[in-house]
Design a protein around this motif. Structure first.
Motif, PDB file in Angstrom:
ATOM      1  N   LEU A 103       0.838  -1.193   0.000  1.00  0.00           N
ATOM      2  CA  LEU A 103       0.000   0.000   0.000  1.00  0.00           C
ATOM      3  C   LEU A 103       0.878   1.249   0.000  1.00  0.00           C
ATOM      4  CD1 LEU A 103      -2.463  -1.151   2.819  1.00  0.00           C
ATOM      5  CD2 LEU A 103      -2.986  -1.090   0.372  1.00  0.00           C
ATOM      6  N   TYR A 104       0.287   2.377  -0.360  1.00  0.00           N
ATOM      7  CA  TYR A 104       1.012   3.651  -0.295  1.00  0.00           C
ATOM      8  C   TYR A 104       1.034   4.201   1.131  1.00  0.00           C
ATOM      9  CZ  TYR A 104       0.875   3.697  -5.385  1.00  0.00           C
ATOM     10  OH  TYR A 104       1.025   3.383  -6.712  1.00  0.00           O
ATOM     11  N   GLU A 105       0.075   3.782   1.940  1.00  0.00           N
ATOM     12  CA  GLU A 105       0.003   4.218   3.329  1.00  0.00           C
ATOM     13  C   GLU A 105      -0.363   3.024   4.209  1.00  0.00           C
ATOM     14  OE1 GLU A 105      -2.379   8.025   3.722  1.00  0.00           O
ATOM     15  OE2 GLU A 105      -2.854   7.449   1.651  1.00  0.00           O
ATOM     16  N   GLN A 106      -0.019   3.096   5.480  1.00  0.00           N
ATOM     17  CA  GLN A 106      -0.363   2.028   6.413  1.00  0.00           C
ATOM     18  C   GLN A 106      -1.849   2.058   6.740  1.00  0.00           C
ATOM     19  OE1 GLN A 106       2.272   3.087   9.637  1.00  0.00           O
ATOM     20  NE2 GLN A 106       3.845   1.647   8.976  1.00  0.00           N
ATOM     21  N   ARG A 107      -2.398   0.872   6.981  1.00  0.00           N
ATOM     22  CA  ARG A 107      -3.805   0.758   7.371  1.00  0.00           C
ATOM     23  C   ARG A 107      -3.937  -0.306   8.463  1.00  0.00           C
ATOM     24  NH1 ARG A 107      -4.161   4.929   5.290  1.00  0.00           N
ATOM     25  NH2 ARG A 107      -5.592   5.634   3.653  1.00  0.00           N
ATOM     26  N   VAL A 143     -11.849  -2.141   7.356  1.00  0.00           N
ATOM     27  CA  VAL A 143     -10.797  -1.138   7.481  1.00  0.00           C
ATOM     28  C   VAL A 143     -11.479   0.227   7.452  1.00  0.00           C
ATOM     29  CG1 VAL A 143     -10.425  -1.145   4.968  1.00  0.00           C
ATOM     30  CG2 VAL A 143      -8.627  -0.269   6.503  1.00  0.00           C
ATOM     31  N   ASP A 144     -11.002   1.169   8.233  1.00  0.00           N
ATOM     32  CA  ASP A 144     -11.653   2.483   8.318  1.00  0.00           C
ATOM     33  C   ASP A 144     -11.614   3.230   6.991  1.00  0.00           C
ATOM     34  OD1 ASP A 144     -12.289   2.048  10.958  1.00  0.00           O
ATOM     35  OD2 ASP A 144     -10.497   3.044  11.732  1.00  0.00           O
ATOM     36  N   ASP A 145     -10.479   3.202   6.306  1.00  0.00           N
ATOM     37  CA  ASP A 145     -10.339   3.863   5.008  1.00  0.00           C
ATOM     38  C   ASP A 145      -9.549   2.956   4.089  1.00  0.00           C
ATOM     39  OD1 ASP A 145      -9.977   5.464   2.815  1.00  0.00           O
ATOM     40  OD2 ASP A 145      -8.723   6.967   3.820  1.00  0.00           O
ATOM     41  N   PRO A 146     -10.201   2.289   3.128  1.00  0.00           N
ATOM     42  CA  PRO A 146      -9.497   1.289   2.310  1.00  0.00           C
ATOM     43  C   PRO A 146      -8.567   1.876   1.252  1.00  0.00           C
ATOM     44  CG  PRO A 146     -11.764   1.484   1.583  1.00  0.00           C
ATOM     45  CD  PRO A 146     -11.641   2.345   2.811  1.00  0.00           C
ATOM     46  N   SER A 155      -0.768   7.756  -3.975  1.00  0.00           N
ATOM     47  CA  SER A 155       0.525   8.361  -4.251  1.00  0.00           C
ATOM     48  C   SER A 155       0.333   9.203  -5.504  1.00  0.00           C
ATOM     49  CB  SER A 155       1.597   7.300  -4.469  1.00  0.00           C
ATOM     50  OG  SER A 155       2.824   7.894  -4.844  1.00  0.00           O
ATOM     51  N   GLY A 156       0.095  10.506  -5.314  1.00  0.00           N
ATOM     52  CA  GLY A 156      -0.277  11.351  -6.442  1.00  0.00           C
ATOM     53  C   GLY A 156      -1.631  10.919  -6.985  1.00  0.00           C
ATOM     54  N   GLU A 157      -1.682  10.591  -8.276  1.00  0.00           N
ATOM     55  CA  GLU A 157      -2.931  10.143  -8.881  1.00  0.00           C
ATOM     56  C   GLU A 157      -3.102   8.621  -8.804  1.00  0.00           C
ATOM     57  OE1 GLU A 157      -3.136  11.623 -12.833  1.00  0.00           O
ATOM     58  OE2 GLU A 157      -3.281  13.730 -12.226  1.00  0.00           O
ATOM     59  N   ASP A 158      -2.065   7.914  -8.405  1.00  0.00           N
ATOM     60  CA  ASP A 158      -2.142   6.455  -8.293  1.00  0.00           C
ATOM     61  C   ASP A 158      -2.858   6.063  -7.006  1.00  0.00           C
ATOM     62  OD1 ASP A 158      -0.770   6.128 -10.671  1.00  0.00           O
ATOM     63  OD2 ASP A 158       1.178   6.110  -9.675  1.00  0.00           O
ATOM     64  N   MET A 159      -3.651   4.995  -7.081  1.00  0.00           N
ATOM     65  CA  MET A 159      -4.427   4.548  -5.930  1.00  0.00           C
ATOM     66  C   MET A 159      -4.336   3.032  -5.788  1.00  0.00           C
ATOM     67  SD  MET A 159      -7.666   3.056  -5.135  1.00  0.00           S
ATOM     68  CE  MET A 159      -8.865   3.547  -6.376  1.00  0.00           C
ATOM     69  N   ILE A 160      -4.085   2.556  -4.572  1.00  0.00           N
ATOM     70  CA  ILE A 160      -4.134   1.135  -4.217  1.00  0.00           C
ATOM     71  C   ILE A 160      -5.039   1.015  -3.008  1.00  0.00           C
ATOM     72  CG2 ILE A 160      -2.843  -0.882  -3.417  1.00  0.00           C
ATOM     73  CD1 ILE A 160      -0.435   0.131  -4.885  1.00  0.00           C
ATOM     74  N   TYR A 161      -5.950   0.045  -3.036  1.00  0.00           N
ATOM     75  CA  TYR A 161      -6.910  -0.059  -1.942  1.00  0.00           C
ATOM     76  C   TYR A 161      -6.903  -1.446  -1.319  1.00  0.00           C
ATOM     77  CZ  TYR A 161      -9.851  -2.286  -5.494  1.00  0.00           C
ATOM     78  OH  TYR A 161     -10.331  -3.113  -6.478  1.00  0.00           O
ATOM     79  N   VAL A 162      -7.370  -1.499  -0.074  1.00  0.00           N
ATOM     80  CA  VAL A 162      -7.574  -2.752   0.646  1.00  0.00           C
ATOM     81  C   VAL A 162      -8.924  -3.335   0.231  1.00  0.00           C
ATOM     82  CG1 VAL A 162      -7.910  -3.793   2.923  1.00  0.00           C
ATOM     83  CG2 VAL A 162      -6.208  -1.973   2.615  1.00  0.00           C
ATOM     84  N   PRO A 195     -17.936  -7.366  -1.976  1.00  0.00           N
ATOM     85  CA  PRO A 195     -17.122  -6.206  -1.587  1.00  0.00           C
ATOM     86  C   PRO A 195     -17.912  -5.283  -0.670  1.00  0.00           C
ATOM     87  CG  PRO A 195     -17.997  -5.888  -3.787  1.00  0.00           C
ATOM     88  CD  PRO A 195     -18.398  -7.273  -3.369  1.00  0.00           C
ATOM     89  N   SER A 196     -17.207  -4.501   0.134  1.00  0.00           N
ATOM     90  CA  SER A 196     -17.873  -3.520   0.983  1.00  0.00           C
ATOM     91  C   SER A 196     -18.414  -2.382   0.127  1.00  0.00           C
ATOM     92  CB  SER A 196     -16.900  -2.964   2.018  1.00  0.00           C
ATOM     93  OG  SER A 196     -15.860  -2.233   1.373  1.00  0.00           O
ATOM     94  N   GLU A 197     -19.271  -1.565   0.716  1.00  0.00           N
ATOM     95  CA  GLU A 197     -19.864  -0.454  -0.021  1.00  0.00           C
ATOM     96  C   GLU A 197     -18.799   0.509  -0.536  1.00  0.00           C
ATOM     97  OE1 GLU A 197     -23.146   3.140   0.671  1.00  0.00           O
ATOM     98  OE2 GLU A 197     -22.838   1.592   2.209  1.00  0.00           O
ATOM     99  N   GLU A 198     -17.721   0.691   0.253  1.00  0.00           N
ATOM    100  CA  GLU A 198     -16.683   1.651  -0.142  1.00  0.00           C
ATOM    101  C   GLU A 198     -15.992   1.267  -1.441  1.00  0.00           C
ATOM    102  OE1 GLU A 198     -16.600   1.689   4.451  1.00  0.00           O
ATOM    103  OE2 GLU A 198     -17.054   0.293   2.817  1.00  0.00           O
TER     104      GLU A 198
END
Length: 397
Positions: free
Chosen positions: A262-266, A293-296, A300-307, A336-339
């Motif tokens: 991930l780009y950030e810890q979760r 997870v609170d925020d999946p 990193s800039g425009e790139d996105m990776i999700y849980v 999948p969750s709603e998010e």
């Protein structure tokens, strides 16, 4: 020449005494040398047990349920493993090592490196009821993941397990078994790094895992609660009910111990519950798994990776005949969750399997046919349905 003759005689002697077993219950070291190929030091200071198994697979996937032309072909060695276990000094101190050699068994896609080491554990037995382990091994997560892949009644585990299992990690693991008020129970717990197999480094966030198993009708024959199908033909009904929870603090991978970074810890929270019933050749298994997870989303800039947050249900029903032919059916669904529902759709799997156990789970032929349904994602794609057919031969000692 004389040395060659002695070597040949030694090999023949070891093969003669070799048994055939690959049951893996909580990944405990196997110190009974009537199973596998065993070596003992003359003074019994150490013992070593060697086993291997392989799964050779061929199959195909259709374009759709309407167009039965072949879309994908699978032809590979799914698993090839070498297992070494035994004891040092006395049978209270055990070790367990498992190595994998096929590409699909080394998590290439998730980690982009060849993870040859699957397990490297040292165990100490304080009493027959309580022991601890230190090293890299399976976490006490959902039952189907704890099950050895050599004890499955289908060619592979369910899609629910594939999405939500917590797999292996490095840390300290605790196991306790006893009887209370006439009910057998197992308690399992782990404190681990949270980074998964063969991590290069870890942060100050750890993973905390616990699992409770209750067997109100008594223990299963030959550890049958961690072997799919009723190959023991339980003479009386047997039931196991279990639940567990895992909290991975500051996870850096998409599925906690698995997946890309991930780009950030979760902080990931996993819940799992399962139930198993066996009697007279019948076996029924049900499992529920959930990840929150609170925020999946991580950026990193425009790139996105999700849980992948969501839940899943898997259930299996089978009957084994006295000649060790088995028929089995499986239904699995992943939601999948709603998010993240704008990025993933609900997927369901209907599978029929036929297995011929030539030597129980150690040598078997498996044929599976599946219908996979993937619901439409709003504004992105339509519904997709296709068939998947697999044939697998498993052989091990």
């Amino acid at each position: 020449m004389i040395y060659k003759k002695w070597l040949l005689l030694l090999c023949l002697a070891m093969i003669t005494r070799a048994g055939f077993s690959q049951t893996e219950v909580d990944e405990r070291a196997m110190i009974r040398f009537d199973k596998g190929l065993g070596f003992n030091a003359p003074d019994s200071v150490f013992g070593l047990n060697l086993r291997f198994r392989m799964q050779n697979r061929a199959g195909f996937q259709t374009v759709s349920t309407d167009d039965l032309s072949v879309d994908l072909v699978e032809a590979r060695v799914r698993r090839l493993r070498l297992r070494l276990d035994g004891y040092i000094k006395n049978q209270k101190l055990n070790y367990y090592i498992q190595l994998s050699f096929s590409r699909s068994d080394q998590d290439w896609d998730g980690s982009h490196v060849p993870n040859v080491i699957r397990d490297a554990m040292v165990y100490y037995h304080f009493t027959p009821k309580f022991y601890i382990g230190f090293g890299q091994g399976k976490l006490p997560g959902n039952r189907q993941r704890i099950n050895s892949s050599g004890q499955l009644q289908f060619a592979d585990r369910s899609m629910v397990n594939a999405e939500f299992n917590i797999d292996r990690d490095f840390g300290m693991m605790f196991y306790y078994s006893d009887l209370f008020a006439g009910v057998d129970y197992n308690l399992k717990a782990a404190i681990s790094s949270g980074e998964g197999r063969n991590a290069l480094a870890s942060d100050d966030g750890l993973a905390y895992t616990g699992r409770v198993e209750l067997m109100p009708l008594g223990r299963f024959l030959n550890d049958g609660d961690f072997s799919e199908g009723d190959l023991e033909f339980e003479p009386t009904p047997k039931l196991s009910v279990a639940a567990g929870y895992s909290y991975n603090d500051k996870a850096i991978r998409r599925a906690g111990q698995r997946g890309s970074n991930l780009y950030e810890q979760r902080d990931l929270k996993n819940f799992y519950g399962d139930i198993l019933f066996k009697y007279s050749g019948w076996a029924w298994y049900g499992e529920y798994m959930q990840r929150t997870v609170d925020d999946p989303f991580t950026y990193s800039g425009e790139d996105m990776i999700y849980v992948y947050s969501g839940n899943g249900v898997n259930t299996q029903l089978s009957f084994c005949f006295q000649n060790f032919w088995e028929i089995a059916g499986r239904y699995s669904i992943v939601n999948p969750s709603e998010e993240i529902s704008q990025h993933n759709s609900t997927i369901s799997d209907y599978t029929i399997g036929v297995t011929k156990y030539l030597y129980r789970h150690k040598v078997k032929l498996q044929a599976n046919s599946s219908l996979i349904k993937q619901n439409a994602i709003s504004g992105i794609s339509g519904e997709k349905k296709y068939f998947n057919v697999l044939f697998q031969v498993e052989l091990g000692i």
